[in-house]
Design an enzyme around this catalytic site. Structure first.
Site, PDB file in Angstrom:
ATOM      1  N   TYR A  36       0.806  -1.228   0.000  1.00 24.85           N
ATOM      2  CA  TYR A  36       0.000   0.000   0.000  1.00 24.85           C
ATOM      3  C   TYR A  36       0.840   1.280   0.000  1.00 24.85           C
ATOM      4  CZ  TYR A  36      -3.000  -3.701   1.802  1.00 24.85           C
ATOM      5  OH  TYR A  36      -3.640  -4.893   2.004  1.00 24.85           O
ATOM      6  N   LEU A  92      -6.388  10.264   5.945  1.00 21.20           N
ATOM      7  CA  LEU A  92      -7.137  10.179   7.204  1.00 21.20           C
ATOM      8  C   LEU A  92      -6.196   9.809   8.351  1.00 21.20           C
ATOM      9  CD1 LEU A  92     -10.449   8.342   6.183  1.00 21.20           C
ATOM     10  CD2 LEU A  92     -10.083  10.777   6.548  1.00 21.20           C
ATOM     11  N   ASP A 124      -9.674  25.711  11.027  1.00 23.68           N
ATOM     12  CA  ASP A 124      -9.671  26.826  10.086  1.00 23.68           C
ATOM     13  C   ASP A 124     -10.211  26.385   8.723  1.00 23.68           C
ATOM     14  OD1 ASP A 124      -8.633  29.586   9.217  1.00 23.68           O
ATOM     15  OD2 ASP A 124      -7.627  28.247   7.804  1.00 23.68           O
ATOM     16  N   GLU A 169     -14.745  27.119  11.895  1.00 27.92           N
ATOM     17  CA  GLU A 169     -14.784  28.415  11.234  1.00 27.92           C
ATOM     18  C   GLU A 169     -15.555  28.234   9.931  1.00 27.92           C
ATOM     19  OE1 GLU A 169     -11.847  31.841   9.393  1.00 27.92           O
ATOM     20  OE2 GLU A 169     -11.726  29.740   8.817  1.00 27.92           O
TER      21      GLU A 169
END
Length: 864
Positions: free
Chosen positions: A282, A498, A520, A575
């Site tokens: 992988y 992830l 953010d 945000e």
């Protein structure tokens, strides 16, 4: 008559006060911003605890993307069974843009005290006390991960296919790249509660189910293929370069586009081929270097390293590991160098993190500018000079910007190059750990401004083209580049992305002791268009469909689930300027799982008012509308201004109000000019009404609490690399001959008052008055009565204000007091007695003084 506590805040000038019988006072020419406190009401004896009245938005620009005012609709209200029957003086629908799917209510709560023709009214969300949930009841801990290697209790779920996102040459049977179209999986267990709370989301039930199924299947696949979310998110302990107890060094990287990988550095004389990695499945590569004969590590602490990548075209690329924990830049170099950080004795934390706060008073901070000197300040400086100031000001939370390493200082920390490295500009990782530990000893929660929405395009000292391809961590081609930010965009469907991002959050919490995150650029993550050239009008169709990046949303759900499940004391803030529904609801309801979102329309509204309108043209209804326009039971953080308003090209509120006179007339030895007087008083009023009415928590950017002069500009070629504006002049508040100390003292006592009475953690306010001609706003929250008079010159005597609880009232906090730069025109020994005289749909009322913020002595002897 029982004695009741009273808190009144007069945020502007008061000239004189004459005590009348029964505690009434006659006010002459003073600006009123009172806060009157009384015992908290109960639902059974007083009716609704919160009922906000608003006026229509006066701005036609409801469709622009940046911090627009979303039109109020029934979608923002609780279902009909939550509403209370009230008398209505006005039943006209507000003339504002509205979605065809979500019409504005035709009948709305009236604004008592205003002339019937003064404004059109609209309802705002409120809730019953009996419907109020206990703190943490909806926390994601109620949604444990499926059974896996984590060892934590779980639930049995149907099997799901294994997931794969690397680019290895061989793929296991059944492996596939995660796709947002996946809908297999269980239903969101508490989605019904979300739809009951907001019935206008019912047409989008399948969207919520699909999002939850995508989250659930990915979580389950992590459990099955990685041994659990706990192990998966600890990958920062195995990837990069890590030392074993016996002195050996284990190295691991993900470089699916590489033909070969090597480690080089000081330890091997910079031989690029002496230490090759072994290829794994992988796209992963690993290397083990045994300990030396003396048992010491073959890679000493402080030695420089590089990962050597042989690209597919045969080119040798010298890269910094994406997992590097410490990078530095020599003054004579442009790029950063990777330094192996493994000190013989790391900093050991001495203090536990504070308990989870019910409400936040956030001090937004930048370590590098936290000094009056023209230089880059240090972690040590912040620890010993700034943290005591923050504690004294009454803030209970610090939000740290620009901590993740960024090559370009002027980017304000938003062009991250090394995600696992604390910025070396300010000191060592141990210095940062000590700073956080000292903050915890003061009872201050510490949040990290985390940037997972994009990454710097730097390749030699960043993530870009790490393996020689334009993808790896990012989307390839134009999809992987942000048009406005000129940065790279993560591929959130990628398994290793992830791993990288979730481990990044875990590392900042467990290695450094951060108590949560402010994410953010969430709007850019949520939509494929990244908010570019797109407006949000409030139509729910704007939040569902193919334009939503459900892979990114799934990552945010996973991140919030992981943080709240493994560290339930931590806090997450989004945000987001779009107003996506359920973003701040639990994952179990199909929501995004955030605790708070920033109320980004509020600072823009204050700037627009100050910049475009004369004082007498301020619209009270529009101010209240902006401050209260938020989704029911989705918490918001209000702020009058943040770092955005302080940057070069913009102006802070203080600078907009007082401008050039701040250079010449802020000394107490100089005459108090009308401009300075007006600016000081409005600065206090704006901050208080935002604090008390605008949300469930409050934020302030460092220095703005005392009206820091000028703007913020980092050293760059355009200013000859000057640090003159890249600093915070805290010394201005220490000089007793300057008026900055008045604003600083008021901000401190405002926060201390909230700490005592807890209005941020209380249900939304009951706005009883928004008088357009009188320019008066009055509301009750947390057992307190707030009164503001924004009129520039009109004062009133015997001004009647509605209250719910009868009793005797006294002044607790007065902005007109001399210690806040006021004129000391109120007698704080005066007692105000309520009368059994209904007013503004409150059962009782009392007679108050109401004065303008102008020094002009003009008084209207008005009895109401």
């Amino acid at each position: 008559m029982c004695l009741n506590k009273v808190l009144m805040l007069d945020l502007k000038k008061n000239k004189s006060a004459e005590v009348w019988p029964r505690g009434r006072v006659r006010l002459v020419n003073s600006c009123l911003g009172y806060l009157v406190a009384y015992p908290k009401m109960s639902h059974t004896d007083t009716g609704p605890t919160s009922s906000l009245t608003t006026s229509p938005c006066c701005s036609p620009a409801c469709t622009r993307i940046s911090r627009t005012h979303l039109p109020v609709s029934r979608a923002l209200l609780p279902p009909p069974r939550h509403r209370f029957a009230v008398h209505r003086r006005c039943v006209s629908a507000p003339a504002r843009p509205q979605s065809s799917h979500h019409p504005v209510p035709s009948a709305a709560r009236s604004t008592a005290g205003s002339p019937p023709s003064a404004s059109l009214l609209a309802a705002s969300p409120f809730r019953e006390e009996e419907e109020e949930e206990e703190e943490g009841e909806e926390a994601p801990r109620e949604l444990p991960p499926p059974v896996g290697g984590s060892g934590r209790p779980g639930v049995r779920v149907p099997p799901a296919p294994a997931l794969y996102s690397g680019r290895a040459r061989r793929r296991p049977a059944g492996a596939h790249k995660m796709a947002a179209a996946s809908t297999q999986g269980p239903r969101a267990p508490k989605l019904a509660q979300l739809l009951e709370r907001d019935p206008y989301l019912a047409p989008f039930e399948q969207d919520f189910q699909r999002r939850y199924a995508l989250f659930y299947n990915r979580l389950k696949s992590i459990e099955e293929n990685e041994g659990g979310l706990d192990k998966f998110s600890k990958s920062y302990k195995t990837f990069g370069v890590n030392q074993f107890v016996d002195g050996g060094v284990y190295c691991k990287e993900w470089a699916p586009g590489a033909e070969a990988v090597f480690l080089t550095g000081d330890f091997n004389g910079w031989n690029p081929f002496s230490h090759p990695y072994k290829k794994m499945e992988y796209g992963k590569w690993e290397l083990f270097i045994p300990p030396g004969q003396d048992g010491y590590s073959p890679v000493p602490h402080g030695s420089k390293l590089k990962v050597v990548i042989r690209a597919q075209n045969g080119e040798l690329l010298y890269r910094i590991s994406p997992w590097a924990r410490y990078v530095v830049r020599d003054q004579d170099k442009v790029n950063y160098d990777w330094v192996h950080w493994n000190p013989p004795q790391s900093y050991i934390r001495k203090h536990r993190s504070p308990e989870r706060l019910k409400s936040l008073r956030i001090y937004e901070s930048h370590v590098g500018i936290a000094s009056p000197e023209g230089k880059i300040a240090s972690y040590k400086n912040f620890t010993y000079n700034v943290l005591p100031r923050i504690k004294d000001l009454g803030y209970n939370c610090v939000q740290l910007m620009a901590i993740m390493e960024h090559a370009y200082y002027a980017s304000f920390g938003y062009q991250v190059t090394s995600f696992f490295a604390a910025s070396s500009r300010y000191g060592t990782p141990d210095d940062l750990k000590e700073m956080i530990d000292v903050a915890h000893s003061m009872g201050i929660t510490v949040l990290l401004d985390v940037v997972h929405s994009h990454a710097s395009k730097n390749s030699e000292d960043g993530l870009n083209k790490f393996d020689g391809t334009d993808s790896c961590f990012f989307h390839s081609g134009p999809k992987g580049t942000h048009q406005l930010w000129d940065s790279r965009l993560f591929d959130y469907s990628n398994w290793e992305v992830l791993r990288f991002l979730l481990s990044n959050l875990r590392m900042w919490i467990e290695d450094y002791g951060f108590d949560g995150f402010r994410f953010d650029g969430v709007t850019s993550m949520l939509y494929h268009h990244h908010g570019i050239g797109t407006g949000f009008s409030g139509d729910y169709n704007e939040y569902f469909g193919l334009h939503v990046d459900e892979d990114a949303l799934c990552y945010l759900m996973l991140a919030n689930h992981m943080v709240n499940f493994l560290h339930p004391e931590c806090i997450t803030i989004a945000e987001d300027v779009s107003g996506m529904p359920a973003l701040c609801r639990p994952v179990a309801e199909g929501g995004g799982g955030f605790d708070y979102r920033l109320a980004m329309a509020i600072p823009d509204k204050w700037i627009q008012i100050i910049k475009e309108l004369k004082d007498e043209d301020w619209n009270m209804g529009n101010i209240v509308y902006t401050l209260t326009n938020r989704r029911y039971e989705e918490k918001c953080i209000a702020y009058a201004e943040s770092h955005d308003q302080a940057l070069v090209g913009d102006k802070t509120l203080a600078f907009r109000l007082m401008d050039a006179e701040m250079y010449t007339n802020m000394s107490v030895l100089s005459p108090l000019t009308p401009v300075i007087d007006r600016g000081i008083q409005l600065h206090k009023m704006i901050r208080l009404i935002t604090h008390a009415l605008g949300g469930d928590s409050y934020l302030n950017f460092m220095g703005n609490e005392f009206g820091h002069p000028e703007w913020l500009d980092f050293p760059r070629k355009g200013n000859n690399e000057s640090y003159h504006y890249a600093r915070r002049q805290f010394n201005l508040t220490d000089d007793h001959l300057l008026r900055y100390r008045f604003l600083n003292a008021f901000d401190r006592d405002m926060n201390k008052s909230e700490e005592r009475f807890g209005w941020l953690a209380s249900p939304p306010a009951f706005v009883s008055e928004k008088h357009e001609s009188n320019k008066v706003i009055a509301f009750e929250r947390a057992g307190l009565l707030f009164i503001f008079n924004f009129h520039p010159y009109q004062s009133y005597t015997d001004y009647r204000v509605g209250v719910e609880i009868p009793g005797k009232y006294k002044i607790l906090l007065d902005s007109d007091a001399s210690e806040y730069g006021g004129h000391q025109r109120l007698d704080h020994n005066t007692e105000y007695f309520s009368e059994e005289y209904p007013h503004n749909y409150r059962h009782n009322s009392l007679m108050m003084m109401s004065a303008s913020h102008s020094r002009e002595k003009k008084c209207n002897n008005m009895k109401m």
